[in-house]
Design a protein around this motif. Structure first.
Motif, PDB file in Angstrom:
ATOM      1  N   ASP A 129      22.768  -9.192   5.484  1.00 48.28           N
ATOM      2  CA  ASP A 129      22.334 -10.435   6.122  1.00 48.28           C
ATOM      3  C   ASP A 129      20.835 -10.467   6.389  1.00 48.28           C
ATOM      4  OD1 ASP A 129      24.883 -11.373   6.056  1.00 48.28           O
ATOM      5  OD2 ASP A 129      25.342 -10.976   8.164  1.00 48.28           O
ATOM      6  N   ASP A 130      20.230  -9.289   6.639  1.00 45.24           N
ATOM      7  CA  ASP A 130      18.797  -9.268   6.948  1.00 45.24           C
ATOM      8  C   ASP A 130      17.938  -9.055   5.711  1.00 45.24           C
ATOM      9  OD1 ASP A 130      19.641  -6.692   6.539  1.00 45.24           O
ATOM     10  OD2 ASP A 130      18.602  -5.835   8.268  1.00 45.24           O
ATOM     11  N   ASP A 131      18.551  -9.063   4.522  1.00 47.82           N
ATOM     12  CA  ASP A 131      17.783  -8.973   3.287  1.00 47.82           C
ATOM     13  C   ASP A 131      17.383 -10.367   2.825  1.00 47.82           C
ATOM     14  OD1 ASP A 131      17.926  -6.209   3.094  1.00 47.82           O
ATOM     15  OD2 ASP A 131      19.806  -6.264   1.959  1.00 47.82           O
ATOM     16  N   GLY A 132      16.385 -10.419   1.947  1.00 48.29           N
ATOM     17  CA  GLY A 132      15.925 -11.688   1.415  1.00 48.29           C
ATOM     18  C   GLY A 132      14.513 -11.546   0.898  1.00 48.29           C
ATOM     19  N   PRO A 133      13.862 -12.648   0.539  1.00 43.96           N
ATOM     20  CA  PRO A 133      12.507 -12.575  -0.017  1.00 43.96           C
ATOM     21  C   PRO A 133      11.510 -11.867   0.893  1.00 43.96           C
ATOM     22  CG  PRO A 133      13.440 -14.742  -0.391  1.00 43.96           C
ATOM     23  CD  PRO A 133      14.399 -14.027   0.493  1.00 43.96           C
ATOM     24  N   GLU A 134      11.559 -12.148   2.197  1.00 42.70           N
ATOM     25  CA  GLU A 134      10.601 -11.530   3.111  1.00 42.70           C
ATOM     26  C   GLU A 134      10.795 -10.016   3.174  1.00 42.70           C
ATOM     27  OE1 GLU A 134      12.489 -14.115   3.856  1.00 42.70           O
ATOM     28  OE2 GLU A 134      10.979 -15.715   3.854  1.00 42.70           O
ATOM     29  N   ALA A 135      12.042  -9.584   3.294  1.00 42.73           N
ATOM     30  CA  ALA A 135      12.323  -8.148   3.352  1.00 42.73           C
ATOM     31  C   ALA A 135      11.952  -7.467   2.048  1.00 42.73           C
ATOM     32  CB  ALA A 135      13.800  -7.919   3.670  1.00 42.73           C
ATOM     33  N   PHE A 136      12.186  -8.139   0.918  1.00 40.54           N
ATOM     34  CA  PHE A 136      11.840  -7.561  -0.379  1.00 40.54           C
ATOM     35  C   PHE A 136      10.325  -7.411  -0.514  1.00 40.54           C
ATOM     36  CE2 PHE A 136      11.129  -7.823  -5.020  1.00 40.54           C
ATOM     37  CZ  PHE A 136      11.959  -6.777  -5.435  1.00 40.54           C
ATOM     38  N   GLU A 137       9.575  -8.427  -0.087  1.00 33.69           N
ATOM     39  CA  GLU A 137       8.115  -8.341  -0.138  1.00 33.69           C
ATOM     40  C   GLU A 137       7.609  -7.198   0.730  1.00 33.69           C
ATOM     41  OE1 GLU A 137       4.168 -11.049   0.896  1.00 33.69           O
ATOM     42  OE2 GLU A 137       6.120 -12.022   0.629  1.00 33.69           O
ATOM     43  N   THR A 138       8.169  -7.035   1.911  1.00 36.45           N
ATOM     44  CA  THR A 138       7.775  -5.934   2.787  1.00 36.45           C
ATOM     45  C   THR A 138       8.054  -4.587   2.123  1.00 36.45           C
ATOM     46  OG1 THR A 138       8.177  -7.244   4.770  1.00 36.45           O
ATOM     47  CG2 THR A 138       8.167  -4.852   5.023  1.00 36.45           C
ATOM     48  N   MET A 139       9.199  -4.464   1.459  1.00 32.72           N
ATOM     49  CA  MET A 139       9.550  -3.228   0.783  1.00 32.72           C
ATOM     50  C   MET A 139       8.571  -2.925  -0.347  1.00 32.72           C
ATOM     51  SD  MET A 139      13.046  -2.306  -1.302  1.00 32.72           S
ATOM     52  CE  MET A 139      12.531  -3.392  -2.661  1.00 32.72           C
ATOM     53  N   LEU A 140       8.174  -3.954  -1.092  1.00 36.83           N
ATOM     54  CA  LEU A 140       7.213  -3.747  -2.174  1.00 36.83           C
ATOM     55  C   LEU A 140       5.869  -3.266  -1.631  1.00 36.83           C
ATOM     56  CD1 LEU A 140       7.808  -6.797  -4.562  1.00 36.83           C
ATOM     57  CD2 LEU A 140       8.623  -4.453  -4.835  1.00 36.83           C
ATOM     58  N   ARG A 141       5.394  -3.907  -0.566  1.00 36.51           N
ATOM     59  CA  ARG A 141       4.117  -3.499   0.017  1.00 36.51           C
ATOM     60  C   ARG A 141       4.160  -2.047   0.477  1.00 36.51           C
ATOM     61  NH1 ARG A 141       0.587  -7.584   0.737  1.00 36.51           N
ATOM     62  NH2 ARG A 141       1.415  -9.726   0.806  1.00 36.51           N
ATOM     63  N   GLU A 142       5.241  -1.673   1.154  1.00 37.80           N
ATOM     64  CA  GLU A 142       5.363  -0.307   1.639  1.00 37.80           C
ATOM     65  C   GLU A 142       5.428   0.679   0.484  1.00 37.80           C
ATOM     66  OE1 GLU A 142       5.433   2.750   4.306  1.00 37.80           O
ATOM     67  OE2 GLU A 142       4.976   0.623   4.620  1.00 37.80           O
ATOM     68  N   GLY A 143       6.062   0.259  -0.612  1.00 34.87           N
ATOM     69  CA  GLY A 143       6.178   1.140  -1.767  1.00 34.87           C
ATOM     70  C   GLY A 143       4.860   1.459  -2.438  1.00 34.87           C
ATOM     71  N   THR A 144       3.850   0.604  -2.272  1.00 30.65           N
ATOM     72  CA  THR A 144       2.537   0.889  -2.846  1.00 30.65           C
ATOM     73  C   THR A 144       1.722   1.822  -1.959  1.00 30.65           C
ATOM     74  OG1 THR A 144       1.449  -1.011  -1.794  1.00 30.65           O
ATOM     75  CG2 THR A 144       2.514  -1.376  -3.926  1.00 30.65           C
ATOM     76  N   ARG A 145       2.146   1.984  -0.704  1.00 29.06           N
ATOM     77  CA  ARG A 145       1.424   2.863   0.229  1.00 29.06           C
ATOM     78  C   ARG A 145       2.002   4.277   0.213  1.00 29.06           C
ATOM     79  NH1 ARG A 145       2.500  -1.699   3.882  1.00 29.06           N
ATOM     80  NH2 ARG A 145       0.714  -3.124   3.890  1.00 29.06           N
ATOM     81  N   VAL A 146       3.290   4.387  -0.029  1.00 30.36           N
ATOM     82  CA  VAL A 146       3.963   5.689  -0.017  1.00 30.36           C
ATOM     83  C   VAL A 146       4.451   5.982  -1.432  1.00 30.36           C
ATOM     84  CG1 VAL A 146       5.772   7.086   1.012  1.00 30.36           C
ATOM     85  CG2 VAL A 146       4.695   5.287   2.362  1.00 30.36           C
ATOM     86  N   LEU A 147       3.681   6.751  -2.177  1.00 36.47           N
ATOM     87  CA  LEU A 147       3.993   7.071  -3.566  1.00 36.47           C
ATOM     88  C   LEU A 147       4.352   8.536  -3.707  1.00 36.47           C
ATOM     89  CD1 LEU A 147       1.116   5.145  -5.386  1.00 36.47           C
ATOM     90  CD2 LEU A 147       3.469   4.387  -5.046  1.00 36.47           C
TER      91      LEU A 147
END
Length: 212
Positions: free
Chosen positions: A103-121
């Motif tokens: 229920d708490d997933d969606g475009p906003e959560a996906f964008e946040t996940m992408l941003r975090e993924g570029t910081r933690v490699l």
């Protein structure tokens, strides 16, 4: 499941340019990877006017398919482009995968996940550029990211540059989403990777039905 997500994706498909070749996965586990790879090369040599040296492209394609099969993911679809110039080489791997959302997933959560993924490699990787954007298409809302990063192999002095695009597609009313990942190591594969890969994503078609 919220009331505005009463649908589920029961099928999806997408078109790719002529230089892409589908990678047989679900339902094709018994197909020999080397035989498939040789068939791809034979098709290229028949259809393309000027083809470079074959080199080790058969081994590369076979290993790529083995790696995808090892994920044992029945929701995964893939296609690979081949560059025929000079020596046959893999241009781009595109994977598309269906995911069920909480229920708490969606475009906003996906964008946040992408941003975090570029910081933690992973060790040896460092982000150079990460550009994110939002858009809409006939199939729903799209969240996209272009990511260019350095990769330094163990013991190497000089890093190589790789890049990828990642897209999340969110059909209206659906509790499922589709994720696309386009991966290249040859930066000359695309004239404009964000534009060219989004054009493929926008050709996605989905079939939805009311969730039982």
């Amino acid at each position: 499941m919220t009331s505005d997500r009463a649908l589920e994706i029961v099928a999806f498909d997408f078109d790719v340019p002529a230089d892409y070749h589908p990678v047989p996965l679900a339902g094709a586990e018994g197909l020999d990877s080397v035989r498939w790879a040789r068939g791809v090369v034979d098709e290229i040599e028949q259809d393309v006017d000027s083809v470079g040296e074959v080199g080790d492209i058969v081994e590369q394609l076979a290993e790529l398919r083995r790696q995808l099969l090892s994920q044992q993911d029945s929701w995964l679809s893939a296609a690979v482009s081949i560059r025929p110039e000079d020596e046959l080489s893999i241009g781009c791997l595109v994977t598309a995968e269906q995911f069920a959302m909480d229920d708490d997933d969606g475009p906003e959560a996906f964008e946040t996940m992408l941003r975090e993924g570029t910081r933690v490699l992973a060790p040896g990787k460092r982000t150079r550029t990460a550009d994110l954007w939002r858009s809409h298409s006939d199939v729903g809302e799209i969240v996209g990211m272009f990511h260019r990063f350095d990769v330094t192999d163990p013991g190497a002095v000089v890093a190589r540059v790789e890049q990828r695009t990642i897209f999340g597609v969110f059909p209206p009313g659906s509790s499922d989403m589709i994720r696309f990942v386009f991966t290249v190591s040859d930066l000359a594969t695309f004239d404009d990777m964000p534009r060219d890969t989004q054009a493929i994503v926008e050709r996605l078609t989905v079939t939805t039905a009311v969730r039982a």
